[in-house]
Design an enzyme around this catalytic site. Structure first.
Site, mmCIF file in Angstrom:
data_model
loop_
_atom_site.group_PDB
_atom_site.id
_atom_site.type_symbol
_atom_site.label_atom_id
_atom_site.label_comp_id
_atom_site.label_asym_id
_atom_site.label_seq_id
_atom_site.Cartn_x
_atom_site.Cartn_y
_atom_site.Cartn_z
ATOM 1 N N GLU A 4 0.856 -1.108 -0.080
ATOM 2 C CA GLU A 4 0.014 -0.288 0.045
ATOM 3 C C GLU A 4 1.151 1.486 0.026
ATOM 4 O O GLU A 4 1.847 1.539 0.619
ATOM 5 C CB GLU A 4 -1.017 -0.050 0.855
ATOM 6 C CG GLU A 4 -2.278 0.853 1.544
ATOM 7 C CD GLU A 4 -2.211 1.397 2.582
ATOM 8 O OE1 GLU A 4 -3.463 0.825 2.517
ATOM 9 O OE2 GLU A 4 -1.854 0.965 3.304
ATOM 10 N N GLY A 140 1.498 -0.269 11.824
ATOM 11 C CA GLY A 140 0.333 -0.554 12.993
ATOM 12 C C GLY A 140 -0.028 -1.830 12.348
ATOM 13 O O GLY A 140 0.268 -3.541 13.361
ATOM 14 N N MET A 142 -1.703 -4.142 8.277
ATOM 15 C CA MET A 142 -2.268 -4.351 6.988
ATOM 16 C C MET A 142 -3.098 -5.238 6.900
ATOM 17 O O MET A 142 -3.140 -6.446 6.868
ATOM 18 C CB MET A 142 -1.307 -3.962 6.312
ATOM 19 C CG MET A 142 -1.489 -4.615 4.765
ATOM 20 S SD MET A 142 -2.052 -2.240 4.301
ATOM 21 C CE MET A 142 -2.990 -2.979 3.156
ATOM 22 N N ASN A 144 -4.338 -6.960 4.789
ATOM 23 C CA ASN A 144 -4.166 -7.923 3.406
ATOM 24 C C ASN A 144 -5.458 -8.898 3.612
ATOM 25 O O ASN A 144 -5.246 -9.884 4.304
ATOM 26 C CB ASN A 144 -2.424 -8.360 3.117
ATOM 27 C CG ASN A 144 -2.010 -7.649 2.889
ATOM 28 O OD1 ASN A 144 -1.388 -6.435 2.259
ATOM 29 N ND2 ASN A 144 -0.621 -7.970 4.007
ATOM 30 N N HIS A 175 -9.523 -3.722 13.757
ATOM 31 C CA HIS A 175 -9.857 -2.526 12.945
ATOM 32 C C HIS A 175 -8.906 -3.212 11.575
ATOM 33 O O HIS A 175 -9.936 -2.973 10.476
ATOM 34 C CB HIS A 175 -8.701 -1.306 13.885
ATOM 35 C CG HIS A 175 -8.273 -0.612 12.596
ATOM 36 N ND1 HIS A 175 -9.363 0.637 11.992
ATOM 37 C CD2 HIS A 175 -7.155 -0.758 11.738
ATOM 38 C CE1 HIS A 175 -8.688 1.398 10.960
ATOM 39 N NE2 HIS A 175 -7.336 0.315 10.734
ATOM 40 N N GLU A 176 -8.061 -3.952 11.598
ATOM 41 C CA GLU A 176 -7.886 -4.661 10.025
ATOM 42 C C GLU A 176 -8.583 -5.872 10.305
ATOM 43 O O GLU A 176 -8.988 -5.991 9.286
ATOM 44 C CB GLU A 176 -6.292 -4.955 11.155
ATOM 45 C CG GLU A 176 -5.250 -4.524 11.254
ATOM 46 C CD GLU A 176 -5.269 -2.951 10.356
ATOM 47 O OE1 GLU A 176 -5.076 -2.830 9.583
ATOM 48 O OE2 GLU A 176 -4.756 -2.105 10.710
ATOM 49 N N HIS A 179 -11.353 -4.349 8.201
ATOM 50 C CA HIS A 179 -11.082 -3.639 6.527
ATOM 51 C C HIS A 179 -11.636 -4.787 5.404
ATOM 52 O O HIS A 179 -11.985 -4.469 4.578
ATOM 53 C CB HIS A 179 -9.703 -3.176 6.887
ATOM 54 C CG HIS A 179 -9.812 -2.037 6.923
ATOM 55 N ND1 HIS A 179 -10.175 -0.323 6.485
ATOM 56 C CD2 HIS A 179 -9.163 -1.052 7.803
ATOM 57 C CE1 HIS A 179 -9.661 0.378 6.757
ATOM 58 N NE2 HIS A 179 -9.070 0.338 8.123
#
Length: 182
Positions: A4, A140, A142, A144, A175-176, A179
């Protein structure tokens, strides 16, 4: 890897824009004593050069943006959630000897995946979800697809961790995982 926003083009030729999507099938050759993890489950692992190297082939990904493609190669230890604790098989990989310090993050990821499937009314679209804690990961986390990467600050000793650290890890992991749906 951390592709990213537009770093996938440094690893392979691609149209590296979030709106451009493709299916990816990875084949990675690595030393035989290292773990190799990617978005999708491994299909084959073929020894090469008298067993010093291994060629890992992974299932093809669903159509997705190149920045969501990820792989990790390293000396990782692994812990797994017991079957039935999450909608899909889940594991956490961390530097060998530190993997047990990821149990809290893995438990939160399993809980979060189940919660968000129910909340959004949509199943997780992949056959597995791994968490990887590479050494010196610069951010923190990602999200994927199939392989969430986390900073080593997400590892904790439950005997000595503060309530604040425990809460920060729970927030980061949830949070991850969220997503995946947006």
């Amino acid at each position: 890897t951390h592709f990213e926003p537009v770093y996938a083009r440094y690893a392979f030729p691609c149209v590296d824009e979030p709106g451009a999507k493709a299916c990816f099938q990875l084949r990675i050759v690595a030393p035989s004593d290292l773990s190799v993890i990617s978005n999708m489950p491994s299909v084959t692992s073929q020894p090469l050069r008298e067993g010093k190297l291994v060629e890992h082939t992974f299932q093809e990904t669903p159509r997705m943006s190149s920045y969501l493609l990820a792989f990790a190669v390293g000396d990782f230890g692994k812990i797994c959630l017991p079957e039935g604790h999450a909608p899909v098989p889940m594991s956490l990989y961390a530097p060998r000897g530190q993997e047990k310090l990821g149990q809290f993050a893995l438990d939160i990821a399993g809980y979060s995946l189940s919660y968000f499937e129910e909340f959004f009314g949509e199943k997780f679209p992949l056959p597995k979800l791994d968490l990887v804690v590479p050494p010196a990961f610069p951010i923190g986390g990602m999200e994927n697809w199939g392989i969430i990467t986390l900073t080593d600050r997400s590892l904790l000793d439950p005997e000595t961790a503060s309530v604040q650290k425990t809460q920060r890890i729970a927030e980061l992991v949830a949070h991850e995982v969220s997503h995946i749906w947006f």
